[in-house]
Write a protein that holds these residues in place. Sequence first.
Motif, PDB file in Angstrom:
ATOM      1  N   MET A   1      18.044  43.162 -21.762  1.00 49.58           N
ATOM      2  CA  MET A   1      19.146  42.335 -21.265  1.00 49.58           C
ATOM      3  C   MET A   1      20.153  43.163 -20.476  1.00 49.58           C
ATOM      4  O   MET A   1      20.641  42.718 -19.427  1.00 49.58           O
ATOM      5  N   GLY A   2      20.454  44.357 -20.936  1.00 47.20           N
ATOM      6  CA  GLY A   2      21.383  45.221 -20.195  1.00 47.20           C
ATOM      7  C   GLY A   2      20.854  45.550 -18.811  1.00 47.20           C
ATOM      8  O   GLY A   2      21.595  45.525 -17.822  1.00 47.20           O
ATOM      9  N   THR A   3      19.561  45.832 -18.736  1.00 42.82           N
ATOM     10  CA  THR A   3      18.950  46.165 -17.447  1.00 42.82           C
ATOM     11  C   THR A   3      18.907  44.940 -16.536  1.00 42.82           C
ATOM     12  O   THR A   3      19.193  45.046 -15.335  1.00 42.82           O
ATOM     13  N   LEU A   4      18.565  43.784 -17.088  1.00 36.82           N
ATOM     14  CA  LEU A   4      18.562  42.555 -16.276  1.00 36.82           C
ATOM     15  C   LEU A   4      19.964  42.243 -15.758  1.00 36.82           C
ATOM     16  O   LEU A   4      20.127  41.851 -14.597  1.00 36.82           O
ATOM     17  N   ASN A   5      20.981  42.433 -16.597  1.00 32.33           N
ATOM     18  CA  ASN A   5      22.357  42.209 -16.150  1.00 32.33           C
ATOM     19  C   ASN A   5      22.762  43.209 -15.070  1.00 32.33           C
ATOM     20  O   ASN A   5      23.424  42.846 -14.098  1.00 32.33           O
ATOM     21  N   HIS A   6      22.376  44.469 -15.244  1.00 27.85           N
ATOM     22  CA  HIS A   6      22.676  45.474 -14.219  1.00 27.85           C
ATOM     23  C   HIS A   6      22.071  45.072 -12.874  1.00 27.85           C
ATOM     24  O   HIS A   6      22.734  45.153 -11.830  1.00 27.85           O
ATOM     25  N   LEU A   7      20.822  44.634 -12.907  1.00 32.02           N
ATOM     26  CA  LEU A   7      20.143  44.210 -11.677  1.00 32.02           C
ATOM     27  C   LEU A   7      20.840  43.024 -11.026  1.00 32.02           C
ATOM     28  O   LEU A   7      21.059  43.007  -9.811  1.00 32.02           O
TER      29      LEU A   7
END
Length: 169
Positions: free
Chosen positions: A45-51
């Motif tokens: 989720m953190g990576t998807l939000n960063h993207l």
Amino acid sequence: MIEAGYVRQMARYNAWQNRQITEALTGVDDDVLRADRGAFFGSIMGTLNHLLWGDTLWMSRFHDRVPAPAVPPSEHLTFTPTFAVWSAERFRLDGAMRMWADTLRSLDLKRRLSWHSGTMNRDFRQPLETCVVHMFNHQIHHRGQVHAMMTAAGLQAPVTDMVFMPEDE
């Protein structure tokens, strides 16, 4: 460096990849999505939000119809509060990205883009084509991390090979 056709192809690819990720992760427990998996941004989720945050920022620089992220860089990992909100915002941005790409001319890519980076606290000026290539490369890089985290979590990760993208995407 690149032509408008490349941008359209990459916008299609981006939307296809994000749609597959959304389908694969819909219904997955929130604890699985937020578990720290040792990646640069910790969790799926953190990576998807960063993207999503990064794509929103770049698109706001490229296209006046996309507003800048509503949260500062320090909050990029929590840009959306839930996977459902992320999915809706991702779908909206991918549509805006495709519409922008469909109107882009190759000549447009030759202009220089100027912006201020709050993270770096300095002004930049680069060819638009360089910035567009960066955005797509950034997406591919971090989606690869999501793919690896999905695999490590025992989830079915989607096909990522562009050559297998359906023509109607």
